[in-house]
Write an enzyme that holds these catalytic residues in place. Sequence first.
Site, PDB file in Angstrom:
ATOM      1  N   CYS A   6       0.791  -1.014  -0.054  1.00 54.69           N
ATOM      2  CA  CYS A   6       0.041   0.031  -0.031  1.00 54.69           C
ATOM      3  C   CYS A   6       1.046   1.137   0.047  1.00 54.69           C
ATOM      4  CB  CYS A   6      -1.059   0.151   1.281  1.00 54.69           C
ATOM      5  SG  CYS A   6      -2.409  -1.150   1.029  1.00 54.69           S
ATOM      6  N   GLY A  92       3.961 -19.202   2.375  1.00 51.30           N
ATOM      7  CA  GLY A  92       5.210 -18.180   2.162  1.00 51.30           C
ATOM      8  C   GLY A  92       4.565 -16.901   1.946  1.00 51.30           C
ATOM      9  N   THR A  94       4.487 -13.435   2.700  1.00 51.22           N
ATOM     10  CA  THR A  94       5.161 -12.421   3.550  1.00 51.22           C
ATOM     11  C   THR A  94       4.725 -11.162   3.586  1.00 51.22           C
ATOM     12  OG1 THR A  94       7.172 -11.972   1.804  1.00 51.22           O
ATOM     13  CG2 THR A  94       7.495 -14.005   3.445  1.00 51.22           C
ATOM     14  N   HIS A  99      -1.011 -10.339  -4.358  1.00 51.46           N
ATOM     15  CA  HIS A  99      -0.193 -10.005  -5.334  1.00 51.46           C
ATOM     16  C   HIS A  99       0.106 -11.528  -6.125  1.00 51.46           C
ATOM     17  CE1 HIS A  99       2.378 -11.342  -1.686  1.00 51.46           C
ATOM     18  NE2 HIS A  99       3.726 -11.731  -2.588  1.00 51.46           N
ATOM     19  N   HIS A 101       3.223 -13.015  -8.366  1.00 53.29           N
ATOM     20  CA  HIS A 101       4.833 -13.206  -8.968  1.00 53.29           C
ATOM     21  C   HIS A 101       4.587 -13.780 -10.739  1.00 53.29           C
ATOM     22  CE1 HIS A 101       6.409 -13.109  -4.993  1.00 53.29           C
ATOM     23  NE2 HIS A 101       5.223 -13.454  -4.651  1.00 53.29           N
TER      24      HIS A 101
END
Length: 113
Positions: A6, A92, A94, A99, A101
């Site tokens: 953010c 995983g 974090t 989001h 990848h």
Amino acid sequence: MDCIFCKIVDGAIPAKKVYEDEKILAFYDISPAAPVHILVIPKEHIESVVDLRKENVEIVSYIFEKIRTIAKDFNLDESGFRVVTNCGDDAGQTVKHLHFHILGGRTMQWPPG
């Protein structure tokens, strides 16, 4: 809110941007796991896939439309690429902001390694 993504959206933290519009932001991962490692996030804070609802789920299809374009811009559409999202601590995740990848530029292994 203490969400690093953010803060990136708001401009409080810099990021090397690849794509941005009114709905999403794509930028290079600061700890790349592949020669091409781009994160694509909605600008609206959604913690993970678990937090998608009827009111906000359309952002995922929008993100995937843009992932296709970004992959093409990096010539990953010809060689192949991986799209990954982690949901929760055991997976995983974090950063608690949805989001995706985009990983490419090398041959991927399964299981991931």
